[in-house]
Design an enzyme around this catalytic site. Sequence first.
Site, mmCIF file in Angstrom:
data_model
loop_
_atom_site.group_PDB
_atom_site.id
_atom_site.type_symbol
_atom_site.label_atom_id
_atom_site.label_comp_id
_atom_site.label_asym_id
_atom_site.label_seq_id
_atom_site.Cartn_x
_atom_site.Cartn_y
_atom_site.Cartn_z
ATOM 1 N N ASN A 122 1.274 -1.214 0.341
ATOM 2 C CA ASN A 122 -0.173 -0.211 -0.167
ATOM 3 C C ASN A 122 0.988 1.946 -0.099
ATOM 4 O O ASN A 122 0.327 2.564 -0.744
ATOM 5 C CB ASN A 122 -1.249 -0.034 1.273
ATOM 6 C CG ASN A 122 -2.331 -1.181 0.549
ATOM 7 O OD1 ASN A 122 -2.362 -1.669 -0.430
ATOM 8 N ND2 ASN A 122 -3.135 -1.433 2.100
ATOM 9 N N CYS A 168 -16.101 -3.034 -5.100
ATOM 10 C CA CYS A 168 -14.926 -3.987 -5.373
ATOM 11 C C CYS A 168 -16.138 -4.988 -4.186
ATOM 12 O O CYS A 168 -16.668 -4.603 -3.615
ATOM 13 C CB CYS A 168 -14.107 -3.062 -4.467
ATOM 14 S SG CYS A 168 -12.731 -3.584 -3.143
ATOM 15 N N ARG A 215 -17.339 1.416 -1.293
ATOM 16 C CA ARG A 215 -15.870 1.951 -1.700
ATOM 17 C C ARG A 215 -15.815 3.059 -2.470
ATOM 18 O O ARG A 215 -15.469 3.451 -3.825
ATOM 19 C CB ARG A 215 -14.553 1.416 -1.188
ATOM 20 C CG ARG A 215 -14.451 -0.284 -0.954
ATOM 21 C CD ARG A 215 -13.021 -0.633 -1.299
ATOM 22 N NE ARG A 215 -12.010 -0.633 -0.334
ATOM 23 C CZ ARG A 215 -10.888 -0.960 -0.790
ATOM 24 N NH1 ARG A 215 -11.221 -2.027 -1.494
ATOM 25 N NH2 ARG A 215 -9.673 -0.573 -0.074
ATOM 26 N N ASP A 251 -7.176 -4.737 8.016
ATOM 27 C CA ASP A 251 -6.614 -5.741 6.380
ATOM 28 C C ASP A 251 -5.862 -6.982 7.069
ATOM 29 O O ASP A 251 -5.454 -7.785 6.370
ATOM 30 C CB ASP A 251 -5.021 -4.784 6.086
ATOM 31 C CG ASP A 251 -5.911 -3.430 4.703
ATOM 32 O OD1 ASP A 251 -7.297 -4.090 4.520
ATOM 33 O OD2 ASP A 251 -5.454 -3.438 4.145
ATOM 34 N N ARG A 283 -1.559 -10.560 -5.287
ATOM 35 C CA ARG A 283 -1.958 -8.651 -5.879
ATOM 36 C C ARG A 283 -1.070 -8.668 -4.177
ATOM 37 O O ARG A 283 -0.655 -7.819 -4.243
ATOM 38 C CB ARG A 283 -3.431 -8.653 -5.528
ATOM 39 C CG ARG A 283 -4.364 -8.676 -6.162
ATOM 40 C CD ARG A 283 -5.754 -8.439 -6.633
ATOM 41 N NE ARG A 283 -5.907 -7.122 -6.155
ATOM 42 C CZ ARG A 283 -6.115 -5.770 -5.349
ATOM 43 N NH1 ARG A 283 -7.330 -6.959 -4.804
ATOM 44 N NH2 ARG A 283 -6.287 -5.125 -4.645
HETATM 45 C C1 UD1 Z 1 -6.744 1.425 2.076
HETATM 46 C C2 UD1 Z 1 -5.831 0.345 1.748
HETATM 47 C C3 UD1 Z 1 -6.518 -0.959 2.250
HETATM 48 C C4 UD1 Z 1 -7.255 -0.718 3.548
HETATM 49 C C5 UD1 Z 1 -7.954 0.736 3.540
HETATM 50 C C6 UD1 Z 1 -8.707 0.779 4.883
HETATM 51 C C7 UD1 Z 1 -4.100 0.681 -0.063
HETATM 52 C C8 UD1 Z 1 -4.059 0.879 -1.579
HETATM 53 N N1 UD1 Z 1 -5.533 0.316 0.048
HETATM 54 O O1 UD1 Z 1 -7.684 2.015 0.600
HETATM 55 O O2 UD1 Z 1 -5.424 -1.686 2.254
HETATM 56 O O3 UD1 Z 1 -8.029 -1.857 3.685
HETATM 57 O O4 UD1 Z 1 -7.188 1.999 3.154
HETATM 58 O O5 UD1 Z 1 -7.410 0.920 5.859
HETATM 59 O O6 UD1 Z 1 -3.866 2.020 0.920
HETATM 60 N N2 UD1 Z 1 -14.003 5.920 1.943
HETATM 61 C C9 UD1 Z 1 -15.860 6.570 1.344
HETATM 62 N N3 UD1 Z 1 -16.055 7.722 0.351
HETATM 63 C C10 UD1 Z 1 -13.716 7.908 -0.295
HETATM 64 C C11 UD1 Z 1 -13.187 7.013 0.318
HETATM 65 C C12 UD1 Z 1 -13.295 6.378 1.294
HETATM 66 O O7 UD1 Z 1 -16.855 6.601 1.407
HETATM 67 O O8 UD1 Z 1 -13.889 9.242 -1.406
HETATM 68 C C13 UD1 Z 1 -14.859 4.529 2.798
HETATM 69 C C14 UD1 Z 1 -14.403 3.406 2.081
HETATM 70 O O9 UD1 Z 1 -15.455 2.809 1.619
HETATM 71 C C15 UD1 Z 1 -14.197 2.711 3.538
HETATM 72 C C16 UD1 Z 1 -13.353 4.003 4.489
HETATM 73 O O10 UD1 Z 1 -13.899 5.138 3.734
HETATM 74 O O11 UD1 Z 1 -15.377 2.335 4.554
HETATM 75 C C17 UD1 Z 1 -11.885 3.728 4.231
HETATM 76 O O12 UD1 Z 1 -11.372 3.310 2.992
HETATM 77 P P1 UD1 Z 1 -9.517 4.064 2.316
HETATM 78 O O13 UD1 Z 1 -9.084 4.405 3.814
HETATM 79 O O14 UD1 Z 1 -9.782 5.253 1.566
HETATM 80 O O15 UD1 Z 1 -9.559 3.086 2.414
HETATM 81 P P2 UD1 Z 1 -8.273 3.102 0.769
HETATM 82 O O16 UD1 Z 1 -7.698 3.869 0.763
HETATM 83 O O17 UD1 Z 1 -9.586 2.818 -0.430
#
Ligand code: UD1
Length: 422
Positions: free
Chosen positions: A23, A118, A123, A309, A401
């Site tokens: 990540n 996903c 997400r 995770d 992955r």
């Molecule tokens: C990253 C990690 C992933 C990990 C996650 C949480 C990477 C590539 N992936 O994913 O492995 O599980 O952090 O630790 O670094 N959300 C929204 N709107 C947005 C963005 C997020 O509603 O624009 C929500 C998501 O659906 C989720 C929560 O916010 O419920 C946290 O997600 P986020 O921290 O953004 O995860 P990722 O960055 O996608």
Amino acid sequence: MDSILVRGNGALSGAIPIAGAKNACLTLMPATLLSDEPLTLTNAPRLSDIRTMTQLLQSLGAEVASLQDGLVLAMSSHSITNHTADYDIVRKMRASILVLGPMLARYGHAVVSLPGGCAIGARPVDLHLKALEAMGAELDLRDGYVHAKAPGGRLKGAVVEFPFVSVGATENALMAATLAKGTTEIRNAAREPEIVDLARCLKKMGAKIEGEGTSTITIEGTDRLGGATHPVVTDRIELGTYMLVPAICGGEVECIGGTLDLVESFAEKLDAAGVSVTQTNRGLKVARKNGRVQAVDVTTEPFPGFPTDLQAQMMALLCTAQGTSVLEEKIFENRFMHAPELMRMGAKIEVHGGTATVTGVEKLKGAPVMATDLRASVSLILAGLAAEGETIVSRVYHLDRGYERVEEKLRACGAHIERISA
Ligand code: UD1
């Protein structure tokens, strides 16, 4: 499609080297788009997600050379020719959205496909887009793509306040802010080690950043960034996963390169379950304190809380614990798909919404199971290592992955594990 065969083989002991963080690497790679000078990453993990990000950057015109068997990524974005991140690549991996902030900041315009759904939940990327809008971006969502423009060709510093913590949105905002005009303050920022690693690399490139690792990050935009060489931080999720091997099987495993600060809340739960974790001069040594592990309750939270995770892998351990554990998933709404697969192996689990109640059994039993996502797949391997008989995990492309050379690393500790190529 490949599958993995695991045969429970008793206690496992040995040393396992932990790779650079997937990540972190997935956000450090798009940082190359911020500069026309070379960015070189060392300690890169050898994973299919990294190859997908390589393809995406190359499709934009960046040069990405994979050296030293993939451990070094030498990148240069001096000749970006295309400003559109195509659906065909973006759909393979959500982290593709991380090219949006840097491209928009450097070129004043970018078109990026929306990543789509996903398996572990909806997400969305609304927080990424709102952050860029706060910095003056004009966004138009058309035909499944975000068409983004910075008026006058440059983003403006702004206060970006997130309603809840998002790792990816913090990364996009942080990268974009480094080239914006003026100062940006990111409030309710994610504090994950991967964010700190990104900030460190951006600083080497000349960015002015303060407060990374806290909830408020301040960035003073600069006109241009230079090149850098940066080692990718250790993968705390791979680390936590292998820490569970002696916890679930018995034995003693030293995770080379691991440090306690990366997995503190996780190590606390292991301690409460009866597993000792000791920092050595080359990593973390893990072993059970007594016999069977004890039940513990776990709630996933943003860093420094218990990582989502590691929830699936922790569930595999708790399936074999003495007593009943309650696992609450607070980050993703649909992240218990491994539960029915673990139940095929004799686990006792009840799922109600975001809560799973796990009553430990003395012994799991091998079974054919299916990997539904990246972390679920490795939780099934852990369960298989502790089970009686043979477990065949199918759909292991998810595993590739995020975990490099799993079979090799586990075999070195005495595990019976082999890949069956289809
Ligand atoms: C990253 C990690 C992933 C990990 C996650 C949480 C990477 C590539 N992936 O994913 O492995 O599980 O952090 O630790 O670094 N959300 C929204 N709107 C947005 C963005 C997020 O509603 O624009 C929500 C998501 O659906 C989720 C929560 O916010 O419920 C946290 O997600 P986020 O921290 O953004 O995860 P990722 O960055 O996608």
